[in-house]
Every structure is written in C-alpha cells, then in structure tokens.
Scaffold this motif. Structure first.
Motif: not given
Length: 84
Positions: A38-40, A44-45
């Motif tokens: 999940s997440g943008t 994630r980066y």
C-alpha cells in the motif's frame, strides 16, 4: 557412493498460473504484505531506501548522509530500469 536424493519439485499449481505472489507466499510472509504494497510511489520508495540502508548498515555501520544519498540514487536508477 552415497545414495542419490530425489529431486525437490515446487507445487506446480502455483507455478502454472505464474503469479508474481501466490496465496501460499502471502500466507507464509513474515510481514504485513498489504501494508507493504500500500501507499504512494513516494512512500514505497522511501520504505525501500530505509530497508536497504538498514541492511547495508548491518554490514558496514552507520551510513553518513553522502552514503545514504548514494543508496537513494542507486535505488532510483533501479526503479527506473524496472519501469522500462
């Protein structure tokens, strides 16, 4: 001469469908896969940079800001190549 051992074969049902992550893999995961996915892209980066930096620090000790920036640059390059 020691006896030959039989070949180990993975379960073909999961491999036949060729999923990037099978249900068994998700069930066996030792972390929260849903949260990990999940997440943008930016989130994630950032998690990827943190995770890899921690693994490097396990071997080398604390990274200084220039070394951490180098890790970020390498990960950015890897991600660019994965997208292509």
């Amino acid at each position: 001469m020691p006896p030959m051992r039989s070949e180990i074969a993975p379960p073909m049902g999961e491999l036949y469908a060729n999923p990037s992550a099978s249900q068994a893999m998700l069930d066996d995961a030792q972390f929260d896969v849903e949260q990990w996915l999940s997440g943008t892209e930016k989130t994630r980066y950032s998690r990827r940079v943190d995770r890899i930096s921690e693994r490097i620090e396990d071997w080398t000790g604390k990274l200084n800001p220039a070394q951490r920036k180098r890790v970020q640059d390498i990960i950015a390059k890897i991600q660019d190549e994965e997208i292509k």
